[in-house]
Design a protein around this motif. Structure first.
Motif, PDB file in Angstrom:
ATOM      1  N   GLU A 118       0.852  -1.191   0.000  1.00 19.90           N
ATOM      2  CA  GLU A 118       0.000   0.000   0.000  1.00 19.90           C
ATOM      3  C   GLU A 118       0.888   1.242   0.000  1.00 19.90           C
ATOM      4  N   PHE A 119       0.541   2.186  -0.840  1.00 21.76           N
ATOM      5  CA  PHE A 119       1.324   3.411  -0.994  1.00 21.76           C
ATOM      6  C   PHE A 119       1.294   4.244   0.280  1.00 21.76           C
ATOM      7  N   LEU A 120       2.458   4.772   0.658  1.00 24.75           N
ATOM      8  CA  LEU A 120       2.553   5.672   1.806  1.00 24.75           C
ATOM      9  C   LEU A 120       2.881   7.094   1.376  1.00 24.75           C
ATOM     10  N   THR A 121       4.002   7.257   0.625  1.00 28.56           N
ATOM     11  CA  THR A 121       4.418   8.589   0.245  1.00 28.56           C
ATOM     12  C   THR A 121       5.371   8.528  -0.929  1.00 28.56           C
ATOM     13  N   TYR A 122       5.607   9.702  -1.546  1.00 24.72           N
ATOM     14  CA  TYR A 122       6.364   9.765  -2.797  1.00 24.72           C
ATOM     15  C   TYR A 122       7.170  11.056  -2.837  1.00 24.72           C
ATOM     16  N   PHE A 123       8.439  10.936  -3.259  1.00 27.73           N
ATOM     17  CA  PHE A 123       9.325  12.079  -3.421  1.00 27.73           C
ATOM     18  C   PHE A 123       9.745  12.209  -4.884  1.00 27.73           C
ATOM     19  N   GLN A 124       9.792  13.432  -5.342  1.00 25.17           N
ATOM     20  CA  GLN A 124      10.434  13.766  -6.613  1.00 25.17           C
ATOM     21  C   GLN A 124      11.646  14.608  -6.210  1.00 25.17           C
ATOM     22  N   ASN A 125      12.835  14.025  -6.381  1.00 27.11           N
ATOM     23  CA  ASN A 125      14.055  14.624  -5.823  1.00 27.11           C
ATOM     24  C   ASN A 125      13.851  14.807  -4.317  1.00 27.11           C
ATOM     25  N   GLU A 126      14.025  16.018  -3.792  1.00 31.29           N
ATOM     26  CA  GLU A 126      13.881  16.177  -2.333  1.00 31.29           C
ATOM     27  C   GLU A 126      12.476  16.578  -1.927  1.00 31.29           C
ATOM     28  N   ALA A 127      11.608  16.834  -2.888  1.00 31.16           N
ATOM     29  CA  ALA A 127      10.257  17.307  -2.575  1.00 31.16           C
ATOM     30  C   ALA A 127       9.292  16.143  -2.349  1.00 31.16           C
ATOM     31  N   GLN A 128       8.598  16.191  -1.217  1.00 24.54           N
ATOM     32  CA  GLN A 128       7.578  15.180  -0.919  1.00 24.54           C
ATOM     33  C   GLN A 128       6.292  15.620  -1.599  1.00 24.54           C
ATOM     34  N   LEU A 129       5.880  14.916  -2.662  1.00 28.06           N
ATOM     35  CA  LEU A 129       4.775  15.363  -3.496  1.00 28.06           C
ATOM     36  C   LEU A 129       3.423  14.792  -3.098  1.00 28.06           C
ATOM     37  N   GLU A 130       3.414  13.638  -2.488  1.00 32.68           N
ATOM     38  CA  GLU A 130       2.130  13.013  -2.182  1.00 32.68           C
ATOM     39  C   GLU A 130       2.248  12.158  -0.923  1.00 32.68           C
ATOM     40  N   LYS A 131       1.211  12.210  -0.110  1.00 33.85           N
ATOM     41  CA  LYS A 131       1.155  11.384   1.102  1.00 33.85           C
ATOM     42  C   LYS A 131      -0.190  10.692   1.166  1.00 33.85           C
ATOM     43  N   SER A 132      -0.178   9.424   1.522  1.00 28.00           N
ATOM     44  CA  SER A 132      -1.408   8.664   1.677  1.00 28.00           C
ATOM     45  C   SER A 132      -2.069   8.998   3.009  1.00 28.00           C
TER      46      SER A 132
ATOM     47  N   LEU B 235      -2.907   6.829   4.863  1.00 27.87           N
ATOM     48  CA  LEU B 235      -2.341   5.826   5.772  1.00 27.87           C
ATOM     49  C   LEU B 235      -1.210   6.418   6.604  1.00 27.87           C
ATOM     50  N   LEU B 236      -0.615   7.497   6.107  1.00 28.99           N
ATOM     51  CA  LEU B 236       0.535   8.102   6.766  1.00 28.99           C
ATOM     52  C   LEU B 236       0.034   9.025   7.881  1.00 28.99           C
ATOM     53  N   SER B 237      -0.134   8.429   9.079  1.00 32.62           N
ATOM     54  CA  SER B 237      -0.647   9.219  10.185  1.00 32.62           C
ATOM     55  C   SER B 237       0.415  10.206  10.658  1.00 32.62           C
ATOM     56  N   ASP B 238       0.020  11.023  11.647  1.00 34.29           N
ATOM     57  CA  ASP B 238       0.945  12.023  12.182  1.00 34.29           C
ATOM     58  C   ASP B 238       2.169  11.386  12.825  1.00 34.29           C
ATOM     59  N   ARG B 239       2.100  10.106  13.144  1.00 29.51           N
ATOM     60  CA  ARG B 239       3.245   9.450  13.776  1.00 29.51           C
ATOM     61  C   ARG B 239       4.328   9.088  12.752  1.00 29.51           C
ATOM     62  N   PHE B 240       3.973   9.177  11.486  1.00 29.25           N
ATOM     63  CA  PHE B 240       4.906   8.826  10.414  1.00 29.25           C
ATOM     64  C   PHE B 240       5.481  10.099   9.798  1.00 29.25           C
ATOM     65  N   SER B 241       6.777  10.085   9.536  1.00 28.97           N
ATOM     66  CA  SER B 241       7.374  11.197   8.795  1.00 28.97           C
ATOM     67  C   SER B 241       8.461  10.661   7.879  1.00 28.97           C
ATOM     68  N   ALA B 242       8.542  11.212   6.703  1.00 28.21           N
ATOM     69  CA  ALA B 242       9.539  10.781   5.733  1.00 28.21           C
ATOM     70  C   ALA B 242      10.294  11.997   5.230  1.00 28.21           C
ATOM     71  N   GLU B 243      11.569  11.774   4.956  1.00 29.97           N
ATOM     72  CA  GLU B 243      12.404  12.849   4.436  1.00 29.97           C
ATOM     73  C   GLU B 243      13.286  12.306   3.316  1.00 29.97           C
ATOM     74  N   ARG B 244      13.709  13.199   2.458  1.00 31.61           N
ATOM     75  CA  ARG B 244      14.682  12.847   1.431  1.00 31.61           C
ATOM     76  C   ARG B 244      15.596  14.051   1.216  1.00 31.61           C
ATOM     77  N   PRO B 245      16.465  14.298   2.182  1.00 28.05           N
ATOM     78  CA  PRO B 245      17.365  15.457   2.061  1.00 28.05           C
ATOM     79  C   PRO B 245      18.306  15.282   0.880  1.00 28.05           C
ATOM     80  N   LYS B 246      18.491  16.332   0.126  1.00 26.07           N
ATOM     81  CA  LYS B 246      19.414  16.338  -1.022  1.00 26.07           C
ATOM     82  C   LYS B 246      18.983  15.402  -2.143  1.00 26.07           C
ATOM     83  N   GLY B 247      17.805  14.868  -2.053  1.00 28.01           N
ATOM     84  CA  GLY B 247      17.287  14.055  -3.142  1.00 28.01           C
ATOM     85  C   GLY B 247      17.997  12.742  -3.375  1.00 28.01           C
ATOM     86  N   SER B 248      18.689  12.247  -2.358  1.00 20.62           N
ATOM     87  CA  SER B 248      19.383  10.957  -2.535  1.00 20.62           C
ATOM     88  C   SER B 248      18.703   9.902  -1.674  1.00 20.62           C
ATOM     89  N   PHE B 249      19.267   9.573  -0.507  1.00 20.02           N
ATOM     90  CA  PHE B 249      18.651   8.566   0.355  1.00 20.02           C
ATOM     91  C   PHE B 249      17.405   9.144   1.004  1.00 20.02           C
TER      92      PHE B 249
END
Lengths: 112, 114
Positions: free
Chosen positions: B44-58, B60-74
């Motif tokens: 099930e989809f949670l979230t999506y990054f284009q480079n470092e920008a978080q473009l979409e969140k499901s 399902l991704l409650s406030d307890r979940f956070s995702a990052e992609r600094p510098k667009g790599s890991f």
């Protein structure tokens, strides 16, 4: 809301037989339909994918048949082998690069 | 091998603890996705990054979940105050370009919350 429904949940096929897995979708905006294969403890691996402008795509022993009017697509595995035993997922997405919506999966067992 | 690696492969934690997972796609993957897969179900989809920008969140991704992609790599996915219902396989996928659809999945991180 389950937008992609997959059947059967499990399938047993004899070696050399044809495995057929079916999926139906609801959202007519979907325009990309991949199939993934997953072994226990591994991530899904892309097998084959199709777009709605063609009705069939074949790669080796794997064929996708697509019926746009019925909103259904299926995976056929010809000459099934024990090594094909895995869980198969259909999926769909809208537009390039967008999220995948997966079906519930089919556990395939190919008996030697 | 898709070139997408995830760490750790397995994590066992107690309810209420925070956990963080890491995903390393290949350098060509400007798109990065997180999915969650529970036993016997499809991802099930949670979230999506284009480079470092978080473009979409499901949802399902409650406030307890956070995702990052600094510098667009890991990318990292953190779950705070874990609950038993968070037990699942967390999958990361990479994608290349803006006009292709293929997503390449990593091996996943299996989370067990006791």
């Amino acid at each position: 809301q389950q937008q992609v429904k997959q059947s059967p949940q499990s399938l047993i096929v004899q070696k050399g037989g044809i495995s057929i897995i079916n999926c139906a979708y609801e959202n007519t905006a979907f325009d990309y339909f991949p199939w993934y294969q997953q072994f226990p403890g591994k991530g899904p691996a892309l097998l084959i994918a199709i777009r709605p402008d063609v009705s069939e795509k074949k790669e080796g022993r794997f064929t996708i048949s697509f019926n746009k009017s019925a909103k259904q697509f299926s995976l056929h595995i010809m000459d099934s082998q024990p090594g094909d035993s895995a869980t198969y997922f259909c999926a769909a997405s809208m537009g390039a690069g967008n999220m995948l919506t997966f079906g519930g999966g089919t556990r395939l067992m190919v008996k030697p | 091998d898709t070139g997408v690696s995830q760490d750790p492969r397995h994590k066992i934690t107690k309810r209420g603890q925070n956990v963080t997972f890491r995903c390393d796609p290949i350098s060509e993957h400007n798109r990065l996705y997180w999915y969650r897969q529970t036993l016997g179900q499809g991802p099930e989809f949670l979230t999506y990054f284009q480079n470092e920008a978080q473009l979409e969140k499901s949802r399902l991704l409650s406030d307890r979940f956070s995702a990052e992609r600094p510098k667009g790599s890991f990318s990292t996915l953190e779950i705070q105050r874990t609950e038993q219902g968070d037990s699942a396989m967390y999958l990361c996928a990479g994608g290349q370009g803006t006009s292709t659809d293929t997503q390449y999945f990593g091996p996943g991180t299996r989370l067990t919350v006791l």
